[in-house]
Design an enzyme around this catalytic site. Structure first.
Site, PDB file in Angstrom:
ATOM      1  N   SER A  10       6.963   0.873  12.696  1.00  0.00           N
ATOM      2  CA  SER A  10       6.798  -0.373  11.946  1.00  0.00           C
ATOM      3  C   SER A  10       7.468  -1.517  12.687  1.00  0.00           C
ATOM      4  O   SER A  10       8.687  -1.503  12.909  1.00  0.00           O
ATOM      5  CB  SER A  10       7.422  -0.234  10.561  1.00  0.00           C
ATOM      6  OG  SER A  10       7.518  -1.520   9.981  1.00  0.00           O
ATOM      7  N   HIS A  34       2.350   0.055  12.881  1.00  0.00           N
ATOM      8  CA  HIS A  34       2.376  -0.292  11.454  1.00  0.00           C
ATOM      9  C   HIS A  34       2.813  -1.747  11.300  1.00  0.00           C
ATOM     10  O   HIS A  34       3.892  -2.135  11.751  1.00  0.00           O
ATOM     11  CB  HIS A  34       3.339   0.654  10.748  1.00  0.00           C
ATOM     12  CG  HIS A  34       3.365   0.529   9.258  1.00  0.00           C
ATOM     13  ND1 HIS A  34       2.446   1.130   8.435  1.00  0.00           N
ATOM     14  CD2 HIS A  34       4.228  -0.120   8.431  1.00  0.00           C
ATOM     15  CE1 HIS A  34       2.732   0.870   7.168  1.00  0.00           C
ATOM     16  NE2 HIS A  34       3.815   0.098   7.143  1.00  0.00           N
ATOM     17  N   ASP A  36       3.602  -4.627   8.684  1.00  0.00           N
ATOM     18  CA  ASP A  36       3.937  -4.895   7.284  1.00  0.00           C
ATOM     19  C   ASP A  36       3.696  -6.357   6.954  1.00  0.00           C
ATOM     20  O   ASP A  36       4.409  -7.238   7.435  1.00  0.00           O
ATOM     21  CB  ASP A  36       5.408  -4.543   7.024  1.00  0.00           C
ATOM     22  CG  ASP A  36       5.630  -3.044   6.979  1.00  0.00           C
ATOM     23  OD1 ASP A  36       4.946  -2.369   6.198  1.00  0.00           O
ATOM     24  OD2 ASP A  36       6.484  -2.550   7.741  1.00  0.00           O
ATOM     25  N   MET A  38       3.830  -9.103   4.154  1.00  0.00           N
ATOM     26  CA  MET A  38       4.468  -9.363   2.846  1.00  0.00           C
ATOM     27  C   MET A  38       4.352 -10.842   2.522  1.00  0.00           C
ATOM     28  O   MET A  38       4.534 -11.689   3.402  1.00  0.00           O
ATOM     29  CB  MET A  38       5.947  -8.972   2.900  1.00  0.00           C
ATOM     30  CG  MET A  38       6.212  -7.550   3.370  1.00  0.00           C
ATOM     31  SD  MET A  38       7.948  -7.140   3.127  1.00  0.00           S
ATOM     32  CE  MET A  38       8.086  -5.634   4.100  1.00  0.00           C
ATOM     33  N   HIS A  67      -0.322  -2.756   6.543  1.00  0.00           N
ATOM     34  CA  HIS A  67       0.159  -2.416   5.204  1.00  0.00           C
ATOM     35  C   HIS A  67       0.366  -3.723   4.454  1.00  0.00           C
ATOM     36  O   HIS A  67       1.346  -4.439   4.691  1.00  0.00           O
ATOM     37  CB  HIS A  67       1.462  -1.613   5.350  1.00  0.00           C
ATOM     38  CG  HIS A  67       2.118  -1.278   4.052  1.00  0.00           C
ATOM     39  ND1 HIS A  67       3.428  -0.840   3.982  1.00  0.00           N
ATOM     40  CD2 HIS A  67       1.678  -1.305   2.768  1.00  0.00           C
ATOM     41  CE1 HIS A  67       3.748  -0.613   2.723  1.00  0.00           C
ATOM     42  NE2 HIS A  67       2.703  -0.897   1.966  1.00  0.00           N
ATOM     43  N   MET A  69       1.444  -5.755   1.589  1.00  0.00           N
ATOM     44  CA  MET A  69       2.260  -5.851   0.370  1.00  0.00           C
ATOM     45  C   MET A  69       2.084  -7.261  -0.151  1.00  0.00           C
ATOM     46  O   MET A  69       2.976  -8.111  -0.064  1.00  0.00           O
ATOM     47  CB  MET A  69       3.720  -5.523   0.705  1.00  0.00           C
ATOM     48  CG  MET A  69       3.945  -4.030   0.904  1.00  0.00           C
ATOM     49  SD  MET A  69       5.433  -3.675   1.842  1.00  0.00           S
ATOM     50  CE  MET A  69       4.807  -3.897   3.508  1.00  0.00           C
ATOM     51  N   MET A 138       4.897   5.403  -0.803  1.00  0.00           N
ATOM     52  CA  MET A 138       6.178   4.783  -0.451  1.00  0.00           C
ATOM     53  C   MET A 138       7.304   5.766  -0.753  1.00  0.00           C
ATOM     54  O   MET A 138       7.323   6.385  -1.819  1.00  0.00           O
ATOM     55  CB  MET A 138       6.416   3.504  -1.269  1.00  0.00           C
ATOM     56  CG  MET A 138       5.465   2.345  -0.993  1.00  0.00           C
ATOM     57  SD  MET A 138       5.405   1.767   0.722  1.00  0.00           S
ATOM     58  CE  MET A 138       7.110   1.332   1.050  1.00  0.00           C
ATOM     59  N   GLY A 143       9.247  -3.507   0.296  1.00  0.00           N
ATOM     60  CA  GLY A 143       9.787  -4.861   0.432  1.00  0.00           C
ATOM     61  C   GLY A 143      10.715  -5.063   1.615  1.00  0.00           C
ATOM     62  O   GLY A 143      10.701  -6.131   2.221  1.00  0.00           O
ATOM     63  N   ASP A 176       6.154   6.164   3.978  1.00  0.00           N
ATOM     64  CA  ASP A 176       6.706   4.922   4.512  1.00  0.00           C
ATOM     65  C   ASP A 176       8.008   4.608   3.795  1.00  0.00           C
ATOM     66  O   ASP A 176       8.020   4.401   2.579  1.00  0.00           O
ATOM     67  CB  ASP A 176       5.678   3.797   4.285  1.00  0.00           C
ATOM     68  CG  ASP A 176       6.116   2.470   4.880  1.00  0.00           C
ATOM     69  OD1 ASP A 176       7.160   2.409   5.542  1.00  0.00           O
ATOM     70  OD2 ASP A 176       5.385   1.486   4.669  1.00  0.00           O
ATOM     71  N   THR A 199      13.177   1.397  11.344  1.00  0.00           N
ATOM     72  CA  THR A 199      14.533   1.454  11.888  1.00  0.00           C
ATOM     73  C   THR A 199      14.711   2.605  12.868  1.00  0.00           C
ATOM     74  O   THR A 199      15.352   2.450  13.912  1.00  0.00           O
ATOM     75  CB  THR A 199      15.540   1.606  10.722  1.00  0.00           C
ATOM     76  OG1 THR A 199      15.234   0.615   9.739  1.00  0.00           O
ATOM     77  CG2 THR A 199      16.966   1.441  11.199  1.00  0.00           C
TER      78      THR A 199
HETATM   79  C1  DX5 Z   1       8.927  -1.617   3.720  1.00  0.00           C
HETATM   80  C2  DX5 Z   1       7.863  -1.361   4.732  1.00  0.00           C
HETATM   81  C3  DX5 Z   1       8.171  -0.316   5.723  1.00  0.00           C
HETATM   82  C4  DX5 Z   1       9.403  -0.548   6.550  1.00  0.00           C
HETATM   83  C5  DX5 Z   1      10.019   0.786   6.772  1.00  0.00           C
HETATM   84  O1  DX5 Z   1       8.390  -2.094   2.541  1.00  0.00           O
HETATM   85  O2  DX5 Z   1       6.643  -0.981   4.121  1.00  0.00           O
HETATM   86  O3  DX5 Z   1       7.055  -0.091   6.581  1.00  0.00           O
HETATM   87  O4  DX5 Z   1       9.165  -1.142   7.783  1.00  0.00           O
HETATM   88  O5  DX5 Z   1      11.228   0.615   7.407  1.00  0.00           O
HETATM   89  P1  DX5 Z   1      12.256   1.821   7.626  1.00  0.00           P
HETATM   90  O6  DX5 Z   1      11.546   2.826   8.454  1.00  0.00           O
HETATM   91  O7  DX5 Z   1      13.376   1.159   8.294  1.00  0.00           O
HETATM   92  O8  DX5 Z   1      12.586   2.357   6.263  1.00  0.00           O
HETATM   93 ZN    ZN Z   2       5.036  -0.416   5.506  1.00  0.00          ZN
END
Ligand code: DX5
Ligand code: ZN
Length: 235
Positions: A10, A34, A36, A38, A67, A69, A138, A143, A176, A199
């Site tokens: 991600s 990936h 994200d 938002m 993804h 959100m 999830m 978020g 995720d 991470t």
């Molecule tokens: C959070 C995202 C994830 C996020 C995961 O809402 O959808 O994709 O990047 O991050 P880690 O792997 O650090 O939990």
């Molecule tokens: Zn995600």
């Protein structure tokens, strides 16, 4: 050939000033990138949108796993398909007619994914799975990156895997949130076969090596499970 396991770093955890280099850093080691998206409404956080996806697409050949959100995915999701995303996942909580949107996405040339957030039960959506290519469970509250993995949410992965097996569905089960070396095996054993990791990949000194390690752990867990299911031994 379809890979048995998908590793999807991600970019939420990457350096946003160097996204092209961060994407290239996992080429050859990651299956999907990936992304994200938002909107500060569906989730409190705000990240990136179509212009960034469009530019980043030109910088790397890794298939994009977008993804979303966001509120109103019906309005916005097809744009990501048109920008060349490989898979576009929207949230069940944000959509009144997920099957109609899945059809729109497939018609626009992308895979269609349905996401269920931490507090959403999966049961009402199991019957919809034949219309989807991916189901994203999830394993945190959507978020923010860097949150702790919630193992109890793997019950939803188990339910999805049972349903997919029983119906012979061709669907990826993606997890995720908090996926790392100490959690990926549990997720794989529960039946996930696509793993998002922010991470754990971009927080590592060598993101490509982190992807390879995660893949090896997931593969080994599945191999052990297959061996014990068949009553055999590896010796
Ligand atoms: C959070 C995202 C994830 C996020 C995961 O809402 O959808 O994709 O990047 O991050 P880690 O792997 O650090 O939990
Ligand atoms: Zn995600």
């Amino acid at each position: 050939m379809t890979p048995d396991i998908i590793i999807a770093p991600s970019i939420l955890a990457a350096d946003f000033a160097n996204l092209a280099a961060e994407a290239r850093a996992v080429e050859g080691a990651a299956d999907w990138l990936h992304v994200d998206v938002m909107d500060n409404h569906f989730v409190p956080n705000l990240t990136i949108g179509p212009p960034v996806v469009e530019s980043l697409r030109r910088a790397t050949g890794i298939p994009f796993d977008c993804h979303l959100m966001i509120e109103d995915p019906k309005r916005w999701a097809p744009a990501y398909a048109q920008l060349g995303a490989y898979n576009v996942t929207f949230h069940a909580e944000a959509c009144d007619d997920p099957v109609a949107l899945a059809k729109d996405l497939r018609a626009a040339g992308t895979l269609a994914g349905l996401a269920v957030d931490r507090d959403t039960p999966i049961e009402p959506y199991l019957e919809l799975l034949p219309h989807f290519d991916t189901i994203l469970v999830m394993t945190i509250k959507a978020g923010f990156g860097g949150q702790a993995f919630m193992p109890e949410l793997l019950d939803k992965v188990r339910a999805a895997r049972r349903h997919a097996k029983a119906g012979h569905l061709d669907i990826r089960i993606e997890v995720d949130g908090g996926i790392a070396a100490d959690t990926i095996e549990a997720a794989a054993l529960a039946g996930a076969d696509a793993f998002v990791a922010g991470t754990a990949v971009y927080g590592a000194d060598d993101p490509a090596e982190a992807c390879r390690k995660l893949r090896a752990l997931a593969q080994a867990a599945v191999a052990r499970q297959t061996t014990s299911d068949s009553g055999g031994t590896t010796v």
